[in-house]
Design a protein around this motif. Structure first.
Motif, short mmCIF file in Angstrom:
data_model
loop_
_atom_site.label_atom_id
_atom_site.label_comp_id
_atom_site.label_asym_id
_atom_site.label_seq_id
_atom_site.Cartn_x
_atom_site.Cartn_y
_atom_site.Cartn_z
N TYR A 1 -8.83 10.24 -20.21
CA TYR A 1 -9.07 8.92 -20.81
C TYR A 1 -8.99 8.97 -22.33
O TYR A 1 -9.41 9.94 -22.96
CB TYR A 1 -10.43 8.39 -20.36
N PRO A 2 -8.49 7.89 -22.95
CA PRO A 2 -8.39 7.84 -24.42
C PRO A 2 -9.76 7.76 -25.08
O PRO A 2 -10.78 7.46 -24.44
CB PRO A 2 -7.57 6.57 -24.68
N LYS A 3 -9.78 8.02 -26.40
CA LYS A 3 -11.04 8.11 -27.13
C LYS A 3 -11.79 6.79 -27.22
O LYS A 3 -13.01 6.80 -27.48
CB LYS A 3 -10.78 8.66 -28.53
N ASP A 4 -11.12 5.65 -27.03
CA ASP A 4 -11.84 4.38 -27.07
C ASP A 4 -12.39 3.98 -25.70
O ASP A 4 -13.04 2.96 -25.56
CB ASP A 4 -10.94 3.27 -27.62
N VAL A 5 -12.12 4.83 -24.68
CA VAL A 5 -12.60 4.56 -23.32
C VAL A 5 -13.72 5.51 -22.93
O VAL A 5 -14.68 5.10 -22.27
CB VAL A 5 -11.44 4.66 -22.31
N TYR A 6 -13.60 6.77 -23.33
CA TYR A 6 -14.53 7.79 -22.85
C TYR A 6 -15.16 8.54 -24.02
O TYR A 6 -14.47 8.99 -24.93
CB TYR A 6 -13.77 8.78 -21.95
#
Length: 338
Positions: free
Chosen positions: A184-189
């Motif tokens: 998952y990308p850094k703005d999701v996880y």
């Protein structure tokens, strides 16, 4: 990028049981714009039964789903009126995620806060489902030394009878965490270690707020002040949430686990501890004990691959069955993805 204090993305707190998810829930609940409820049990259960609820564009079917939710265990912990909740679900968008989100949003509205979400450790192993229901969700995962998790789990009134099951909780959670960090990308996880959070809450909460697109609030560093509001009294295993964050339980496994239990934990965990920055008590050796545990170790290591295969098969079956959309239609990001 969303301006600070303008995001409406749902927030989900996950982690291994006894890793500090309730403390983290309270820290976030202390924020003036965020409200997270006590642990609920209806989301995954209803998702698994989604075929039974049928076409949710049918008002009668939404009513059946609403009844399932308000009659579920621990719904009363939310302090919501069952009839009002049912009416809101029936009047809301005709998707499964919307029904769940309406409940969380109603809980948040109790406190006059715009951002909502949920907390449950088990969600960590079901992140594809959470993100299918809430495509714009933000996930915060709290990681704790597996030996401390096991030591704490074995003292709970609801613990399973098999000690290996306690070990399995953390092993599977660790594997799910490693997979999520890659997927998952850094703005999701976002991931935080329990030990770091209790030792010095503010900098880690500031980074968490940056991830969420929110301003940090000092009240977040004193979650114990909200424990009487957001933690049901009957959950006696959460008594420490009524105290300020403390480091006293870090490495408590040294006195709470027997030598045999510790050896069992470290054998099964293998190199997972080191991957999260935790030092094993003794170097991992290829002993006769490890050879006797080979099948169990293989089962733990194959777990993520098998789960991925099951998820893929579920997606294939869903596609073949032309399953209706389940995503919530309650936030800007969820509506944008329609």
């Amino acid at each position: 990028m969303t301006a600070l204090g303008h995001s409406d993305r749902p927030i989900f707190v996950v982690g291994c049981p006894r890793s500090g998810t309730t403390m983290l829930q309270l820290m976030l609940h202390a924020h003036p714009r965020i409200a997270l409820p006590p642990e609920t049990r209806f989301l995954l259960a209803a998702y698994q039964k989604r075929a039974e609820f049928g076409d949710l564009t049918n008002q009668a079917q939404r009513h059946e789903l609403a009844r399932f939710i308000v009659e579920s265990s621990q719904f009363d912990d939310l302090g919501l009126d069952a009839d009002e909740t049912t009416e809101a679900i029936v009047a809301g968008p005709p998707t499964l995620g919307s029904a769940f989100g309406i409940v969380f949003r109603m809980y948040s509205a109790r406190f006059g806060k715009p951002r909502w979400g949920d907390k449950r450790p088990l969600y960590l192993r079901h992140l594809p489902t959470i993100l299918r229901l809430f495509p714009d969700a933000q996930i915060i995962n709290i990681m704790r030394d597996g030996r401390d998790c096991v030591a704490s789990l074995k003292e709970t009134p609801w613990k399973p009878s098999e000690f290996d099951t306690l070990i399995d909780y953390w092993a599977q959670s660790a594997d799910a965490s490693l997979l999520a960090a890659r997927r998952y990308p850094k703005d999701v996880y976002h991931q935080v270690r329990y030990e770091d959070l209790v030792a010095d809450p503010e900098p880690h909460l500031r980074r968490m707020c940056e991830f969420l697109g929110e301003d940090y609030d000092p009240a977040m560093s004193a979650p114990n002040k909200l424990a009487s509001v957001a933690v049901p009294e009957y959950k006696t295993w959460h008594t420490l949430t009524h105290q300020a964050p403390t480091t006293e339980r870090i490495e408590s496994w040294r006195t709470r686990l027997t030598a045999e239990e510790l050896a069992r934990c470290e054998t099964i965990f293998g190199d997972r501890l080191a991957k999260f920055g935790y030092e094993p008590s003794v170097p991992v050796a290829r002993s006769a004990r490890m050879r006797s545990d080979a099948k169990l170790i293989a089962r733990h290591r194959l777990g993520p691959a098998r789960q991925a295969a099951r998820n893929l098969w579920t997606q294939i079956r869903s596609s073949e069955a032309a399953e209706p959309p389940v995503a919530a239609l309650l936030t800007k990001g969820q509506l944008k993805g329609r």
